[in-house]
Write an enzyme that holds these catalytic residues in place. Structure first.
Site, PDB file in Angstrom:
ATOM      1  N   SER A  49      21.193 -16.478  28.346  1.00 11.65           N
ATOM      2  CA  SER A  49      21.356 -15.519  29.454  1.00 11.65           C
ATOM      3  C   SER A  49      21.792 -14.142  28.948  1.00 11.65           C
ATOM      4  O   SER A  49      22.923 -13.732  29.169  1.00 11.65           O
ATOM      5  CB  SER A  49      22.338 -16.058  30.492  1.00 11.65           C
ATOM      6  OG  SER A  49      23.518 -16.568  29.913  1.00 11.65           O
ATOM      7  N   SER A  52     -34.351 -10.625  44.478  1.00 12.96           N
ATOM      8  CA  SER A  52     -34.886 -10.457  43.121  1.00 12.96           C
ATOM      9  C   SER A  52     -36.174  -9.636  43.130  1.00 12.96           C
ATOM     10  O   SER A  52     -36.425  -8.825  42.231  1.00 12.96           O
ATOM     11  CB  SER A  52     -35.136 -11.829  42.486  1.00 12.96           C
ATOM     12  OG  SER A  52     -33.916 -12.540  42.348  1.00 12.96           O
ATOM     13  N   LYS A 101      27.157 -22.600  21.765  1.00 18.07           N
ATOM     14  CA  LYS A 101      27.360 -22.828  23.203  1.00 18.07           C
ATOM     15  C   LYS A 101      27.190 -24.296  23.562  1.00 18.07           C
ATOM     16  O   LYS A 101      28.045 -24.899  24.232  1.00 18.07           O
ATOM     17  CB  LYS A 101      26.343 -22.012  24.017  1.00 18.07           C
ATOM     18  CG  LYS A 101      26.381 -20.533  23.808  1.00 18.07           C
ATOM     19  CD  LYS A 101      25.361 -19.832  24.662  1.00 18.07           C
ATOM     20  CE  LYS A 101      23.925 -20.281  24.400  1.00 18.07           C
ATOM     21  NZ  LYS A 101      23.485 -20.048  23.027  1.00 18.07           N
ATOM     22  N   SER A 102      26.057 -24.858  23.144  1.00 21.40           N
ATOM     23  CA  SER A 102      25.765 -26.242  23.530  1.00 21.40           C
ATOM     24  C   SER A 102      26.760 -27.209  22.917  1.00 21.40           C
ATOM     25  O   SER A 102      27.135 -28.213  23.545  1.00 21.40           O
ATOM     26  CB  SER A 102      24.334 -26.611  23.114  1.00 21.40           C
ATOM     27  OG  SER A 102      23.387 -25.855  23.847  1.00 21.40           O
ATOM     28  N   SER A 115      24.939 -19.834  18.617  1.00 27.87           N
ATOM     29  CA  SER A 115      26.337 -19.387  18.628  1.00 27.87           C
ATOM     30  C   SER A 115      27.304 -20.551  18.807  1.00 27.87           C
ATOM     31  O   SER A 115      28.511 -20.395  18.609  1.00 27.87           O
ATOM     32  CB  SER A 115      26.554 -18.370  19.757  1.00 27.87           C
ATOM     33  OG  SER A 115      26.264 -18.965  21.014  1.00 27.87           O
ATOM     34  N   VAL A 139     -30.753 -16.956  50.933  1.00 33.17           N
ATOM     35  CA  VAL A 139     -31.804 -17.419  50.020  1.00 33.17           C
ATOM     36  C   VAL A 139     -33.173 -16.991  50.553  1.00 33.17           C
ATOM     37  O   VAL A 139     -33.431 -17.060  51.769  1.00 33.17           O
ATOM     38  CB  VAL A 139     -31.735 -18.953  49.875  1.00 33.17           C
ATOM     39  CG1 VAL A 139     -32.913 -19.466  49.057  1.00 33.17           C
ATOM     40  CG2 VAL A 139     -30.424 -19.357  49.226  1.00 33.17           C
TER      41      VAL A 139
END
Length: 631
Positions: A536, A28, A468-469, A466, A23
């Site tokens: 999967s 600047s 599966k579950s 399909s 600082v």
């Protein structure tokens, strides 16, 4: 006063520089002097910072925020532009206050040169050392010290030599080359643009002369270094093929070039290349381009086009990254924290595997094994990503070697990092050298003898909807009815907890399957029949789950629920297929993402018009046949 507009060469180079330092070192003011003395200020801007007495407030030319003008400090990174007859410049005025160190990190990340301001009266300070270290970590090619306010020490050659000695010591601590120093008085213009008569003992270049003499090199201007992160996929009309848009991060690209799309590895040839310059036949970094490929392959945002040449340098498809990080968040970062990692045009989830070191800004010595990184801390860490990141080392490519971290809850940017090492980690096959598997004191045979239960994994795979579950639920009930311990690991349930940090990109899906594979192994080892119901879709992912179980000598039974896609789409209980057909859902397995059917599953059946209970009993019969269940 009217600004002088220099005559410029249309082919002049662009140099990016950043100012840094503590600082009140005068950053600047120095920038204001550069803008003023190179004639790069609009007349109205100059008038706005000139007092009635004709005194120009040079610092106000770059301190644009109201808070900056009120406090007399730089808070945010201010970008300014100026030019000479031979070169154009973009200048980043970075804050000196320690509270805003993070802004210096980001402001200097693209710089070719860092101009390190040092007050001639104070010499090298804590923040000076910190900023010099950051410039080194960011690989800024050139660092030069502007020893400012030399007028306030009566233009003393002795004091300048003392500061130069401090800078030499700093360079030794950093392990870098010598830091060149220039005595300047930014308020008066000494040795900034014009040579000063007040420092006859100094024979080196002015600051601008030093900047003008820096040699710049194009980033990897060879075809073999090609890096094109895809930002957008467009199709102008039905008559046109898909176009892939992005900005070249390295290398060159031309029609006829063979490319590889990462991470998929698909190959194709560039058939059309558009840039903003119609006369250009070869695109070079960092141009933005639109590319058309010869083949209809799956390319999306976040993919990267690289050269297919045999001698090409291929980036790493990384899942583990070692990096230097500047922490920008208000809350500390600790090992185990999860964040979003934005790299080039892709965003993936990541976990902090470990915090390796934290930089002490006073001593420039690394603290090993910190417990956390707090706001403005700079440290090194290891990140594990949920999906593949196509990464280079930051030292090799600043675009594909850098990243930011985002807090997923607030969407705030909380970290900025540079990659030091990217590793390819194959899910399920990576080994850990730092930890050892702790076996149970009970052998598996003794456990089975005393409990009467032998564990196994039943893995049901198939298209969405399909069945599966449905079969998995019936199988779990059938096994429990036989007084066997069984548990269903449903894909949706897993994503409510263990995999709640994962999305549905190919990488995230692979990681989800890897995690479920490890779960089934642990369940089976405990004597439970683990039932995994997972789409999967890829053989490689299912193979990881199988190998995890078989490596532990645990039975793994793969069941392919082979219900045809037409029947799955007719059922569509979650409306996924309908959404995919309307274009609202991308990457649905069976529609626009592949499903690799198992070649040799242990059991295969179609649930169309089938008796679910009978299908479950077929799996039970197979478990009996394999000796996992008693008759």
């Amino acid at each position: 006063m009217t600004a002088t507009v220099p005559t410029v060469d249309t082919h002049r180079q662009l140099l990016r520089l950043a100012t840094a330092g503590s600082v009140d070192d005068g950053k600047s003011t120095l920038i204001g002097r550069l803008l003023h003395d190179t004639g790069s200020l609009p007349t109205d801007h100059l008038a706005g910072v000139t007092s009635d007495a004709g005194v120009i407030d040079l610092a106000a030319l770059s301190d644009g925020l109201r808070a900056e003008r009120e406090q007399g400090i730089t808070i945010d990174v201010a970008y300014r532009f100026f030019s000479t007859a031979s070169r154009s410049y973009i200048l980043a005025d970075t804050p000196g206050h320690e509270r805003y160190t993070r802004n210096m990190f980001t402001g200097a990340s693209t710089a070719h040169v860092t101009v390190l301001l040092v007050d001639a009266r104070s010499g090298v300070l804590r923040q000076t050392r910190r900023h010099a270290r950051i410039a080194g970590l960011l690989g800024v090619p050139h660092v030069i010290a502007a020893v400012n306010k030399i007028d306030l020490v009566d233009y003393s050659a002795q004091r300048f030599a003392e500061v130069q000695a401090e800078l030499d010591e700093l360079a030794t601590q950093l392990g870098s080359g010598p830091i060149a120093a220039i005595p300047v008085a930014a308020a008066h213009g000494d040795n900034v643009v014009h040579r000063s008569a007040n420092t006859p003992w100094y024979t080196g270049p002015t600051l601008l002369e030093y900047l003008e003499d820096i040699e710049l090199h194009a980033p990897s201007p060879t075809p073999g270094e090609l890096r094109l992160p895809v930002q957008w996929v467009a199709r102008p009309s039905g008559a046109h093929r898909r176009r892939y848009l992005g900005r070249l991060a390295a290398g060159t690209l031309a029609v006829g070039d063979e490319v590889v799309v990462l991470p998929s590895g698909a190959r194709s040839t560039v058939t059309t290349l558009d840039t903003l310059d119609d006369a250009r036949s070869v695109a070079v970094a960092p141009l933005s381009v639109s590319v058309e490929l010869a083949d209809d392959i799956d390319v999306g945002r976040g993919d990267v086009l690289v050269s297919a040449a045999s001698e090409a340098a291929t980036p790493v498809a990384a899942r583990e990254i070692e990096a230097t990080l500047c922490w920008l968040g208000q809350h500390p970062l600790r090992a185990g924290d999860r964040v979003a990692l934005k790299h080039a045009t892709s965003t993936v989830r990541a976990t902090v595997q470990s915090l390796e070191r934290r930089l002490d800004p006073e001593s420039l010595i690394d603290q090993v094994g910190p417990s956390e990184l707090v706001l403005n801390d700079i440290g090194t860490l290891t990140l594990r990503t949920a999906s593949v990141v196509i990464a280079d080392r930051y030292a090799d490519n600043r675009d594909t070697g850098a990243f930011i971290l985002i807090d997923e809850a607030s969407n705030d940017t909380v970290g900025a990092g540079t990659i030091t090492l990217a590793r390819e980690v194959v899910p399920g096959k990576a080994t850990r050298n730092d930890i050892k598997w702790h076996p149970s004191s009970l052998s598996r045979a003794e456990r089975a003898q005393r409990t009467g239960h032998r564990g196994a994994t039943v893995w049901l795979t198939g298209l969405p909807a399909s069945g599966k579950s449905t079969v998995a639920v019936a199988l779990e009930r059938a096994l429990v009815t036989r007084q066997r311990v069984a548990y269903l690991l449903d894909g949706d349930n897993i994503r409510h907890g263990i995999s709640d940090d994962l999305g549905f990109s190919p990488g995230d899906r692979a990681e989800n399957i890897r995690r479920v594979g490890h779960l089934t192994r642990l369940f089976a080892d405990a004597g439970v029949i683990a039932i995994a119901s997972m789409v999967s879709p890829l053989h490689s992912d299912r193979q990881i789950a199988r190998e995890l179980n078989e490596a532990a000598e645990l039975p793994f039974i793969e069941v392919h629920v082979s219900t045809p896609r037409v029947e799955c789409e007719r059922r569509d209980p979650k409306g996924l297929y309908a959404r995919a057909r309307r274009g609202e859902l991308k990457g649905l397995t069976g529609i626009d993402a592949p499903y690799e059917k198992p070649l040799s599953p242990d059991l295969r059946f179609d649930t169309t018009d089938a008796d679910v209970e009978e299908l479950a009993q077929r799996i039970v019969a197979l478990l009996v046949e394999r000796g996992i269940l008693d008759e």
